[in-house]
Design a protein around this motif. Structure first.
Motif, PDB file in Angstrom:
ATOM      1  N   TRP A 203       0.929  -1.516  -0.297  1.00  8.63           N
ATOM      2  CA  TRP A 203       0.143   0.042  -0.307  1.00  8.63           C
ATOM      3  C   TRP A 203       1.335   1.537   0.095  1.00  8.63           C
ATOM      4  CZ3 TRP A 203      -3.023  -0.752   4.717  1.00  8.63           C
ATOM      5  CH2 TRP A 203      -3.659  -2.783   4.818  1.00  8.63           C
ATOM      6  N   PRO A 204       1.121   2.306  -1.523  1.00 12.16           N
ATOM      7  CA  PRO A 204       2.092   2.814  -1.479  1.00 12.16           C
ATOM      8  C   PRO A 204       1.915   3.987   0.168  1.00 12.16           C
ATOM      9  CG  PRO A 204       1.668   2.969  -3.434  1.00 12.16           C
ATOM     10  CD  PRO A 204      -0.096   1.699  -2.756  1.00 12.16           C
ATOM     11  N   ASN A 205       0.980   4.942   0.206  1.00  7.87           N
ATOM     12  CA  ASN A 205       0.315   5.238   1.138  1.00  7.87           C
ATOM     13  C   ASN A 205       0.681   4.821   2.656  1.00  7.87           C
ATOM     14  OD1 ASN A 205      -0.492   7.453  -0.479  1.00  7.87           O
ATOM     15  ND2 ASN A 205      -2.800   6.989  -0.773  1.00  7.87           N
ATOM     16  N   MET A 206       0.214   3.494   2.771  1.00 11.51           N
ATOM     17  CA  MET A 206       0.847   3.299   4.478  1.00 11.51           C
ATOM     18  C   MET A 206       2.343   3.111   4.192  1.00 11.51           C
ATOM     19  SD  MET A 206      -0.233   2.348   7.259  1.00 11.51           S
ATOM     20  CE  MET A 206      -2.519   2.188   6.834  1.00 11.51           C
ATOM     21  N   VAL A 207       2.334   2.602   3.376  1.00  9.41           N
ATOM     22  CA  VAL A 207       4.244   1.871   3.770  1.00  9.41           C
ATOM     23  C   VAL A 207       5.128   3.426   3.293  1.00  9.41           C
ATOM     24  CG1 VAL A 207       5.548   1.227   1.991  1.00  9.41           C
ATOM     25  CG2 VAL A 207       3.927   0.093   2.325  1.00  9.41           C
ATOM     26  N   LEU A 208       5.074   4.131   3.031  1.00  5.77           N
ATOM     27  CA  LEU A 208       5.681   5.414   2.631  1.00  5.77           C
ATOM     28  C   LEU A 208       5.840   6.471   4.344  1.00  5.77           C
ATOM     29  CD1 LEU A 208       5.444   7.016  -0.786  1.00  5.77           C
ATOM     30  CD2 LEU A 208       7.080   5.190   0.010  1.00  5.77           C
ATOM     31  N   ALA A 209       3.549   6.273   4.846  1.00  2.00           N
ATOM     32  CA  ALA A 209       3.117   7.091   5.517  1.00  2.00           C
ATOM     33  C   ALA A 209       4.308   6.261   7.433  1.00  2.00           C
ATOM     34  CB  ALA A 209       2.415   7.527   5.893  1.00  2.00           C
ATOM     35  N   ALA A 210       3.809   4.600   7.382  1.00  2.45           N
ATOM     36  CA  ALA A 210       4.783   4.163   8.495  1.00  2.45           C
ATOM     37  C   ALA A 210       6.350   4.437   7.933  1.00  2.45           C
ATOM     38  CB  ALA A 210       4.973   2.376   8.076  1.00  2.45           C
ATOM     39  N   GLN A 211       6.587   4.949   6.825  1.00  2.00           N
ATOM     40  CA  GLN A 211       8.679   5.019   7.010  1.00  2.00           C
ATOM     41  C   GLN A 211       8.952   6.186   7.642  1.00  2.00           C
ATOM     42  OE1 GLN A 211      10.226   5.578   3.101  1.00  2.00           O
ATOM     43  NE2 GLN A 211      11.805   4.326   3.397  1.00  2.00           N
ATOM     44  N   ALA A 212       8.042   7.039   7.039  1.00  2.00           N
ATOM     45  CA  ALA A 212       8.409   8.600   7.695  1.00  2.00           C
ATOM     46  C   ALA A 212       7.931   8.573   8.985  1.00  2.00           C
ATOM     47  CB  ALA A 212       7.659   9.494   7.484  1.00  2.00           C
ATOM     48  N   ARG A 213       7.969   7.743   9.640  1.00  2.00           N
ATOM     49  CA  ARG A 213       7.055   7.788  11.095  1.00  2.00           C
ATOM     50  C   ARG A 213       8.199   6.860  11.915  1.00  2.00           C
ATOM     51  NH1 ARG A 213       1.759   9.027  12.815  1.00  2.00           N
ATOM     52  NH2 ARG A 213       0.307  10.043  10.996  1.00  2.00           N
ATOM     53  N   ARG A 214       9.260   6.366  10.891  1.00  2.00           N
ATOM     54  CA  ARG A 214      10.630   5.495  11.407  1.00  2.00           C
ATOM     55  C   ARG A 214      10.137   4.037  12.056  1.00  2.00           C
ATOM     56  NH1 ARG A 214      15.344   9.326  13.169  1.00  2.00           N
ATOM     57  NH2 ARG A 214      15.379  11.041  11.511  1.00  2.00           N
ATOM     58  N   ILE A 215       9.037   3.661  11.507  1.00  2.00           N
ATOM     59  CA  ILE A 215       8.205   2.409  12.483  1.00  2.00           C
ATOM     60  C   ILE A 215       8.975   1.038  10.994  1.00  2.00           C
ATOM     61  CG2 ILE A 215       6.246   0.749  11.866  1.00  2.00           C
ATOM     62  CD1 ILE A 215       4.576   3.270  12.124  1.00  2.00           C
ATOM     63  N   ARG A 216       9.666   0.057  11.416  1.00  2.00           N
ATOM     64  CA  ARG A 216      10.220  -0.979  11.174  1.00  2.00           C
ATOM     65  C   ARG A 216       9.213  -2.143  10.252  1.00  2.00           C
ATOM     66  NH1 ARG A 216      14.898  -1.563  13.398  1.00  2.00           N
ATOM     67  NH2 ARG A 216      15.479  -2.954  11.669  1.00  2.00           N
ATOM     68  N   LEU A 217       9.507  -1.759   9.416  1.00  2.00           N
ATOM     69  CA  LEU A 217       8.428  -2.564   8.362  1.00  2.00           C
ATOM     70  C   LEU A 217       9.392  -4.138   7.651  1.00  2.00           C
ATOM     71  CD1 LEU A 217       7.566   0.038   5.628  1.00  2.00           C
ATOM     72  CD2 LEU A 217       5.637  -0.808   7.160  1.00  2.00           C
ATOM     73  N   ALA A 218       8.417  -4.945   7.856  1.00  2.00           N
ATOM     74  CA  ALA A 218       8.644  -6.244   7.356  1.00  2.00           C
ATOM     75  C   ALA A 218       7.347  -6.980   6.585  1.00  2.00           C
ATOM     76  CB  ALA A 218       8.975  -7.714   8.370  1.00  2.00           C
ATOM     77  N   LEU A 219       7.700  -7.586   5.170  1.00  2.00           N
ATOM     78  CA  LEU A 219       7.380  -8.407   4.359  1.00  2.00           C
ATOM     79  C   LEU A 219       7.408  -9.233   3.879  1.00  2.00           C
ATOM     80  CD1 LEU A 219       4.950  -8.182   2.196  1.00  2.00           C
ATOM     81  CD2 LEU A 219       6.905  -7.616   0.917  1.00  2.00           C
ATOM     82  N   ILE A 220       6.749 -10.378   4.921  1.00  2.00           N
ATOM     83  CA  ILE A 220       7.357 -11.945   5.085  1.00  2.00           C
ATOM     84  C   ILE A 220       5.973 -12.754   4.392  1.00  2.00           C
ATOM     85  CG2 ILE A 220       7.934 -11.571   7.795  1.00  2.00           C
ATOM     86  CD1 ILE A 220       5.747 -12.404   8.341  1.00  2.00           C
ATOM     87  N   SER A 221       6.936 -14.125   4.153  1.00  2.00           N
ATOM     88  CA  SER A 221       6.281 -14.809   3.657  1.00  2.00           C
ATOM     89  C   SER A 221       5.424 -14.404   1.933  1.00  2.00           C
ATOM     90  CB  SER A 221       4.463 -15.841   3.737  1.00  2.00           C
ATOM     91  OG  SER A 221       4.438 -16.593   3.819  1.00  2.00           O
ATOM     92  N   ALA A 222       6.247 -13.595   1.366  1.00  2.00           N
ATOM     93  CA  ALA A 222       6.447 -12.516   0.474  1.00  2.00           C
ATOM     94  C   ALA A 222       5.648 -13.629  -1.357  1.00  2.00           C
ATOM     95  CB  ALA A 222       7.498 -11.403   0.200  1.00  2.00           C
TER      96      ALA A 222
END
Length: 289
Positions: free
Chosen positions: A138-157
């Motif tokens: 989700w572009p808006n969600m991923v970029l907003a989370a990154q901007a807040r320095r939330i660690r992000l994982a995409l698993i079982s991709a």
């Protein structure tokens, strides 16, 4: 700086977002949304934030959501002080998770990927870590989370050839989104190669759908059914869509007339029409749920 394609996506979703409540109400009228929880789809919470660090896990539909259960159980055991939020996007997944999630784990419907809904969601929940399963970008969600320095994982991709071809048309957008993830664990080699070409830093293979134990069941009833089936071959058609059941049934009639055909449709509410169609084809039909 965002690539032009992502900037355009953000602007377009922002302009269209005011129409979301109308679209959601129409979907609710068609049975595709829970009318009592539409606010969650707009990022409005229906649950207070618990005390302690919070991890957010997301699976879009039934299969992805249920594949999270072994991970949820492991996190609950290893880090009891961590609070868990699980989101999904379909009514069926929400109903199943309501029965299967451990006590204390919160479920919410996933917000739409509109800028305002994303901000509401993240402002309320403030996760330390966000874990997406399979193919959610989700572009808006991923970029907003990154901007807040939330660690992000995409698993079982998982990424199909068609999806990779689509993202390949906007390579800068794909690279920007995939590079936002701190951890990417593909299911298999083909997905790993596609994600790598698009700019992801992939780790070891992981398929959560192979990590869980057997589904819960009534052991005595299972034994009774096995006794009734005996030595007959069993053919399972799982997650079927309209039109597929009749094709499968004709193939069984032509090749395995003594087999027991078990159909588990993608949408269980279609059970009545499937039973009627199979009876019309000459099958003896029994419904179980």
């Amino acid at each position: 700086m965002r690539p032009a394609s992502l900037a355009l996506y953000g602007a377009a979703t922002g302009l269209l977002e005011p129409l979301a409540p109308l679209l959601l109400r129409r979907r609710a009228a068609a049975g595709k949304e829970d009318p009592t929880r539409l606010g969650e789809r707009l990022g409005k919470p229906s649950h207070a934030v618990p005390d302690g660090p919070l991890v957010w896990l997301h699976g879009v539909s039934v299969g992805e959501s249920l594949s999270l259960l072994p991970l949820i159980e492991a996190l609950s055991e290893r880090s009891p002080q961590t609070r868990l939020l699980v989101t999904s996007g379909t009514r069926t997944s929400a109903e199943l998770l309501a029965r299967r999630l451990p006590p204390g784990v919160i479920h919410q419907y996933a917000p739409i990927d509109g800028p305002r809904a994303v901000v509401r969601f993240l402002n309320h929940w403030r996760p330390r870590l966000a874990i997406f399963v399979e193919s959610e970008l989700w572009p808006n969600m991923v970029l907003a989370a990154q901007a807040r320095r939330i660690r992000l994982a995409l698993i079982s991709a998982r990424m199909t050839k068609a999806s990779a071809r689509g993202w390949g048309r906007v390579p800068a957008a794909a690279r920007t989104l995939l590079s936002a993830f701190d951890l990417v664990l593909p299911q298999e080699a083909e997905t790993a190669a596609r994600l790598t070409r698009l700019g992801a830093r992939v780790g070891p293979f992981l398929s959560l759908k192979l990590a869980g134990g057997p589904l819960p069941c009534d052991a005595a009833e299972l034994a009774r059914l096995r006794g009734m089936i005996g030595e007959r071959p069993v053919i399972l058609a799982a997650s079927t869509h309209p039109g597929e059941e009749e094709i499968i049934a004709r193939a069984v009639q032509a090749t395995e007339r003594d087999a027991l055909l078990v159909i588990a449709p993608r949408h269980p509410e279609r059970a009545g029409e499937i039973a009627a169609a199979l009876a019309a084809q000459g099958f003896t039909v029994t419904r179980r749920s």
